[in-house]
Design a protein around this motif. Structure first.
Motif, short mmCIF file in Angstrom:
data_model
loop_
_atom_site.label_atom_id
_atom_site.label_comp_id
_atom_site.label_asym_id
_atom_site.label_seq_id
_atom_site.Cartn_x
_atom_site.Cartn_y
_atom_site.Cartn_z
N GLY A 163 0.78 -1.23 0.00
CA GLY A 163 0.00 0.00 0.00
C GLY A 163 0.80 1.28 0.00
O GLY A 163 0.25 2.36 0.23
N TYR A 164 2.10 1.20 -0.32
CA TYR A 164 2.95 2.38 -0.25
C TYR A 164 3.29 2.98 -1.61
O TYR A 164 3.97 4.00 -1.68
N GLY A 165 2.84 2.38 -2.69
CA GLY A 165 3.20 2.87 -4.01
C GLY A 165 4.55 2.35 -4.43
O GLY A 165 5.30 1.78 -3.63
N PRO A 166 4.92 2.52 -5.72
CA PRO A 166 6.20 1.99 -6.20
C PRO A 166 7.38 2.73 -5.57
O PRO A 166 7.35 3.93 -5.38
N GLY A 167 8.41 1.98 -5.27
CA GLY A 167 9.59 2.57 -4.66
C GLY A 167 10.23 1.59 -3.70
O GLY A 167 9.90 0.40 -3.69
N TYR A 168 11.13 2.08 -2.87
CA TYR A 168 11.83 1.22 -1.92
C TYR A 168 11.21 1.26 -0.54
O TYR A 168 11.44 0.36 0.26
N SER A 169 10.42 2.28 -0.22
CA SER A 169 9.60 2.35 0.99
C SER A 169 10.38 2.17 2.28
O SER A 169 9.86 1.66 3.27
N ASP A 170 11.62 2.60 2.31
CA ASP A 170 12.42 2.40 3.50
C ASP A 170 12.01 3.28 4.67
O ASP A 170 12.47 3.07 5.80
N GLU A 171 11.18 4.25 4.41
CA GLU A 171 10.71 5.09 5.51
C GLU A 171 9.61 4.43 6.32
O GLU A 171 9.18 4.96 7.36
N HIS A 172 9.14 3.26 5.89
CA HIS A 172 8.04 2.57 6.57
C HIS A 172 8.58 1.38 7.36
O HIS A 172 9.23 0.49 6.81
N ASP A 173 8.28 1.34 8.66
CA ASP A 173 8.79 0.28 9.52
C ASP A 173 8.28 -1.09 9.08
O ASP A 173 9.02 -2.09 9.17
N GLU A 174 7.03 -1.16 8.63
CA GLU A 174 6.47 -2.44 8.21
C GLU A 174 7.25 -3.02 7.03
O GLU A 174 7.55 -4.22 6.98
N TYR A 175 7.61 -2.16 6.10
CA TYR A 175 8.36 -2.61 4.93
C TYR A 175 9.75 -3.09 5.32
O TYR A 175 10.21 -4.15 4.88
N LYS A 176 10.42 -2.32 6.17
CA LYS A 176 11.75 -2.72 6.62
C LYS A 176 11.71 -4.05 7.36
O LYS A 176 12.58 -4.92 7.16
N ALA A 177 10.67 -4.22 8.20
CA ALA A 177 10.53 -5.48 8.93
C ALA A 177 10.26 -6.64 7.98
O ALA A 177 10.73 -7.77 8.21
N THR A 178 9.53 -6.37 6.90
CA THR A 178 9.25 -7.42 5.92
C THR A 178 10.53 -7.86 5.22
O THR A 178 10.77 -9.06 5.02
N LEU A 179 11.39 -6.92 4.84
CA LEU A 179 12.66 -7.27 4.22
C LEU A 179 13.51 -8.11 5.18
O LEU A 179 14.12 -9.11 4.76
N GLU A 180 13.55 -7.72 6.45
CA GLU A 180 14.31 -8.49 7.42
C GLU A 180 13.74 -9.90 7.57
O GLU A 180 14.50 -10.88 7.65
N HIS A 181 12.44 -10.01 7.58
CA HIS A 181 11.78 -11.32 7.67
C HIS A 181 12.14 -12.20 6.48
O HIS A 181 12.46 -13.39 6.65
N ILE A 182 12.11 -11.62 5.29
CA ILE A 182 12.44 -12.39 4.08
C ILE A 182 13.86 -12.94 4.17
O ILE A 182 14.11 -14.12 3.93
N ALA A 183 14.81 -12.08 4.52
CA ALA A 183 16.20 -12.51 4.60
C ALA A 183 16.40 -13.56 5.69
O ALA A 183 17.14 -14.54 5.50
N GLN A 184 15.73 -13.39 6.82
CA GLN A 184 15.86 -14.35 7.90
C GLN A 184 15.31 -15.72 7.51
O GLN A 184 15.90 -16.76 7.81
N ARG A 185 14.16 -15.75 6.84
CA ARG A 185 13.57 -17.03 6.45
C ARG A 185 14.42 -17.70 5.36
O ARG A 185 14.55 -18.92 5.35
N CYS A 186 15.00 -16.91 4.48
CA CYS A 186 15.90 -17.48 3.49
C CYS A 186 17.09 -18.16 4.16
O CYS A 186 17.47 -19.29 3.82
#
Length: 270
Positions: free
Chosen positions: A183-206
């Motif tokens: 829901g943040y529009g196209p981009g890297y969305s690093d200003e959003h905590d939810e997005y940053k947590a999602t990236l961390e989750h992806i890397a951790q599960r990998c």
């Protein structure tokens, strides 16, 4: 380069990080330049880039000529085009919008020969590059990377199931579509905590599944992504580098009042 040698996958196997570049332009010339630049992989983008199949083939040849490792992002999760780019010499395939275990299984089936997958045999160019006495069939599954893209909330929700599919060598986060999905529009969305947590989750599960975490990145973001655990990053691209380089040269020329004849001899046009 022998088909038993895949710089990107060799780097992963050693526990290292693969850094790559992205080709959106349909040019074997720029592809050869990228191949000579020292990246761990060079990706020809057939989804949003402008190269069709025949041009992609010549670009892969140019990347090989430059000493690089060619991979391809195909237009979609479809076995025909996946098989064709592998037959033409791609060392890995990035597959868009893989949102479920069924779609991940289909991606592996298209990328890998039996018994792991269902890829049809006919490596018209790939086999020709094998070393003398080397069997392409024997090494192809281990040296051709299957890389599904994680680009939606649905894919994140199914991540553990996707990562558990045998034959998935890495995943690749498409940050613009992932950001849109949240829901943040196209981009890297690093200003959003939810997005940053999602990236961390992806890397951790990998890491938990022994699968390489990859992401479309930038040079400026690379330290952050590395810190999160991503071991495959695309940090440059032809179109943006060309635009930035030209703009920089123009600005330098307009702002400089001092002649520097001969200082850029290596970049002269002959």
């Amino acid at each position: 380069m022998s088909n038993t040698s895949n710089k990107m996958m060799d780097t992963w196997a050693a526990g290292g990080e693969a850094l790559g570049t992205w080709l959106s332009m349909a040019s074997s010339h720029s592809a050869e330049i990228a191949g000579r630049a020292g990246f761990d992989y060079v990706c020809v983008d057939m989804q949003h880039g402008v190269a069709d199949y025949q041009v992609a083939v010549t670009m892969m040849q140019a990347i090989e000529l430059g000493g690089g490792t060619p991979i391809v992002r195909v237009p979609w999760n479809e076995p025909g085009i996946i098989g064709r780019v592998l037959d033409a010499g791609a060392r890995g395939v990035i597959i868009p919008m893989v949102n479920s275990v069924g779609e991940a299984t289909a991606a592996v089936a298209a990328c890998k020969y039996p018994p792991l997958g269902a890829r049809s045999f006919g490596p018209i160019l790939a086999a020709a590059r094998a070393a003398a006495g080397e069997s392409y069939f024997d090494v192809a599954n281990a040296t051709s990377a299957c890389i599904p893209m994680i680009e939606t909330r649905q894919a994140v929700d199914s991540l553990d199931d996707i990562l558990a599919v045998e034959g998935v060598d890495a995943i690749y986060v498409g940050p613009a579509d992932l950001s849109i999905s949240y829901g943040y529009g196209p981009g890297y969305s690093d200003e959003h905590d939810e997005y940053k947590a999602t990236l961390e989750h992806i890397a951790q599960r990998c890491a938990a599944h022994g699968v390489v975490a990859g992401i479309h990145s930038t040079a400026a973001l690379s330290a952050d992504r590395r810190g999160k655990g991503f071991r495959m990053q695309t940090v440059a691209g032809d179109a943006m580098a060309l635009g930035r380089g030209m703009a920089l040269d123009l600005r330098t020329a307009r702002e400089s009042g001092v002649s520097a004849v001969g200082s850029d001899a290596d970049s002269a046009i002959y």
